[in-house]
Motif scaffolding. Structure first.
Motif, short mmCIF file in Angstrom:
data_model
loop_
_atom_site.label_atom_id
_atom_site.label_comp_id
_atom_site.label_asym_id
_atom_site.label_seq_id
_atom_site.Cartn_x
_atom_site.Cartn_y
_atom_site.Cartn_z
N UNK A 186 62.37 120.25 22.61
CA UNK A 186 62.93 119.24 21.73
C UNK A 186 61.94 118.07 21.70
N UNK A 187 61.20 117.95 20.62
CA UNK A 187 60.07 117.01 20.57
C UNK A 187 60.51 115.58 20.86
N UNK A 188 61.74 115.25 20.51
CA UNK A 188 62.18 113.87 20.73
C UNK A 188 62.43 113.61 22.21
N UNK A 189 62.99 114.59 22.90
CA UNK A 189 63.39 114.35 24.28
C UNK A 189 62.26 114.60 25.27
N UNK A 190 61.43 115.56 24.96
CA UNK A 190 60.44 115.99 25.95
C UNK A 190 59.05 115.90 25.34
N UNK A 191 58.26 115.02 25.86
CA UNK A 191 56.92 114.87 25.30
C UNK A 191 56.04 116.04 25.73
N UNK A 192 54.94 116.20 25.00
CA UNK A 192 54.03 117.28 25.35
C UNK A 192 53.46 117.08 26.74
#
Lengths: 226, 244, 232
Positions: A45-51
């Motif tokens: 989930x790109x919003x919650x977990x950064x790369x």
């Protein structure tokens, strides 16, 4: 001692030559690594977990699973025409056979990791400056340990009916210390944390290597001796 | 039933000997006190039904397995004390021990390296030449016919000049031509002073080669000693023991 | 009936006796835990599962250590009885780790609001569960008894050596990522009544462990004596 090394190198060279000919396992492992990295990127989930947060875990899971795939083939090729008996008949120590297999497997897995790392940098947009050396050292340390255990288990599971299933089942608990250590060190290196935080993990990895490589070397003959 | 020759003091010990060889695990017994003595120029046929312990016996003689009790002796000295003496032994089984993806030349060279031969590449070439396969030296083993694979396997087994040959069902799966060729080669080896132990549940082809005939049933000798009598008589005894 | 199977039968029956004793002890412990031990102030009634949870974990760990030691001894002495002992203890250990892993969430949900937590004990037991499972799976997949004994002995020994490493890794992970200390009752500053119940429970579980092992060992011996080669 000279004999020991001669045999180990001959066995390792033979394994690598066989792999170079068929290339099947190497290519599958690399493709698998690329696939896993891709999926990790899409699964988050790109919003919650950064790369940056997901990156180290994704990298090490890729390493671990590609490693297991690579290890499977190690003794499968000895099984085909009873080649293992051919090895055991020769007046060579079982330990030398283990070291040969181990070196070949290590080379193999490190090669897959060497391909996975640039892909990781690419897919996860990671800035490696300053951290590359540390990550490489950590990868080698962690891999050295779990390949030893994996080689021993591959020798065992090749005699079972569901080798591809048994090997991961048996080896996964043994991957916990190297992978946990690997992820922790990688995350800290990428975040630019001081060495003092990392030393503890590196010590555990080194100890793991020392203990398990030695133990596996000592136990391998009893696997081969009926 | 010990072979009388083993207990007579002789100037030279047998090439290969087994004394009271037993192999068991828990209460299951694969071999129960087997004796054997092989001198140069002898070919010992070991026949018996499946599960009699023939393959186990061969693996013990080759040093691939450890006996539960009893000793294997090479040149009169226990194998357990000098495990690397197994270089005097060559094993030819129904499996080729070869790597499909490598060429015959590479397979033989690898074997030569394992055995510590001084010139691995040269030994490999010589082995291939004697097998009549120099022209196929660089084809992957995968692409060779069964008969050719067998010839490479034999070359591999003989590469290091073993004085004892152990053979596990060497004729299985071979066409009559190849079988004849293998038999001729084995006879040559025997005539040159090698000792042979030939395990087979199929007696007919091996009978001519044999100088001694043994019958192994449930881990022990039912028949043992030099070949005396005809094949029919032996087969008759074989059937008797199986039915009894 | 051979002497071997008679002796095996006796062991199995004695084992059942020990289990019976253990079960009686277990009943006593439960009565003690429910009626005669004070209720924990913060966690309430669900905290009582602690008397099942902790001893089960302890027994799983004990079982695993025994498997490891028996494995090492087998590799040295090659006595088939050591192999049977390891096999029996591994089965018992599997049972205890399953107990631990099911009671953990049962306790966790009412107390912590979550089914699972990565505390050191649960993590280790989960790993032990997988090791026991792998050990059994490997044994089941190998036919030759000598091979089965040697291979599983190697797994048992390597597994035992692994345990401290996982423990160390989890510990280091936790000191760097402090988690809320929810397991206060496990600290030594337990009131006497709770400690007494806990120790008694641990003792009873250990008795049960030996009962299971004895029974299984006896049955295994019977199996081997009868069939000449057990099917497992």
């Amino acid at each position: 001692m000279g004999d020991f090394l001669r045999v180990a190198i001959a066995v390792a060279a033979k394994d690598l030559r066989v792999e170079r000919r068929s290339k099947t396992a190497l290519v599958s492992a690399m493709a698998f690594a690329a696939l896993v990295l891709m999926i990790f990127n899409f699964a988050r989930d790109a919003a919650a977990l950064s790369r940056e947060m997901l990156g180290p875990s994704a990298l090490w899971i890729t390493f671990a699973f590609s490693g297991v795939i690579a290890l499977n083939r190690s003794f499968a090729l000895e099984r085909e025409h009873g080649a293992l008996d051919g090895l055991l008949l020769a007046p060579v120590s079982r330990g030398a056979l283990f070291v040969g297999k181990y070196l070949a497997n290590l080379t193999f897995v490190l090669t897959v990791e060497a391909v996975a790392l640039p892909l990781f940098v690419l897919f996860f947009g990671v800035d490696l400056s300053g951290a590359l050396g540390g990550i490489v050292v950590t990868a080698i340390l962690a891999t050295a340990g779990f390949v030893a255990v994996g080689t021993v288990f591959a020798a065992m599971t090749v005699r079972t009916r569901f080798a591809e299933l048994m090997l991961p089942l048996l080896v996964l608990p043994f991957l916990l210390p190297p992978v946990i250590g690997g992820v922790q060190v990688t995350a800290r290196l990428l975040a630019g944390r001081p060495m003092s935080e990392i030393m503890g993990w590196l010590r555990i990895l080194a100890l793991y290597d020392l203990v398990f490589v030695t133990l596996c070397l000592l136990l391998f003959p009893s696997l081969m001796d009926e | 039933m010990s072979s009388p020759r083993l207990s007579t003091p002789l100037a030279e010990p047998p090439l290969l000997a087994a004394a009271a060889l037993t192999r068991r695990f828990g209460s299951a017994r694969a071999l129960a006190g087997v004796d054997l003595a092989v001198w140069p120029g002898e070919c010992h046929l070991v026949a018996g039904p499946n599960g009699a312990g023939k393959s186990t016996l061969l693996r013990l003689l080759a040093g691939l397995a450890r006996p539960s009790s009893g000793t294997v002796l090479l040149d009169g000295r226990p194998l357990a004390e000098q495990p690397f003496a197994r270089r005097a032994v060559g094993l030819l089984s129904h499996q080729s021990h070869l790597y499909d993806d490598l060429t015959p030349a590479e397979n033989l060279e690898f074997a030569a390296r394992l055995y510590g031969l001084p010139d691995p590449a040269g030994a490999a070439r010589a082995g291939l030449a004697s097998a009549g396969l120099s022209d196929r030296a660089d084809d992957a083993v995968r692409r060779l016919s069964r008969g050719m694979v067998q010839r490479v396997a034999i070359a591999r087994a003989l590469l290091h000049g073993p004085r004892v040959l152990l053979l596990d069902e060497p004729f299985t799966g071979l066409d009559p031509q190849s079988a004849t060729r293998v038999a001729a080669l084995l006879e040559t080896q025997r005539a040159q002073g090698r000792g042979l132990v030939l395990v087979s549940h199929e007696v007919h082809e091996s009978w001519k080669l044999a100088t001694h005939a043994h019958l192994l049933v449930r881990g022990a000798w039912a028949v043992t000693g030099p070949k005396n009598g005809t094949l029919d008589e032996f087969l008759h005894r074989y059937r008797e023991v199986l039915d009894g | 009936m051979t002497t071997e199977s008679l002796a095996a039968r006796r062991t199995a029956v004695q084992g059942l006796g020990v289990i019976g004793l253990g079960l009686a002890g277990l009943a006593a412990v439960y009565v003690l835990a429910l009626d005669h031990t004070p209720v924990e102030r913060f966690q309430g009634l669900p905290q009582k599962i602690f008397y099942v949870h902790v001893p089960a974990a302890w027994c799983a760990l004990l079982a695993f250590s025994l498997v490891g030691i028996a494995s090492a001894l087998y590799l040295w002495l090659r006595d088939p009885r050591l192999d049977l002992f390891a096999e029996s203890t591994a089965e018992a250990g599997l049972v205890f780790s399953v107990v631990m892993l099911t009671t953990g969430p049962l306790w966790g949900k009412p107390v912590w609001g979550t089914w699972w937590t990565w505390d050191a004990r649960l993590t280790l037991t989960l790993m032990l569960f997988f090791l026991f499972l792998g050990y059994r799976a490997l044994r089941g997949a190998l036919q030759d008894p000598s091979e089965r004994a040697r291979f599983s002995a190697v797994v048992g020994l390597l597994g035992m050596v692994l345990v401290p490493f996982v423990h160390l890794s989890v510990y280091l992970f936790r000191t760097l990522h402090p988690q809320p200390i929810v397991l206060k009752p496990s600290s030594p500053s337990l009131p006497w009544e709770m400690l007494r119940t806990l120790l008694l429970s641990v003792g009873v579980y250990t008795v049960l462990l030996f009962g299971f092992v004895m029974t299984r060992y006896g049955l295994g011996r019977l199996d081997r004596a009868g069939g000449g080669d057990d099917a497992r």
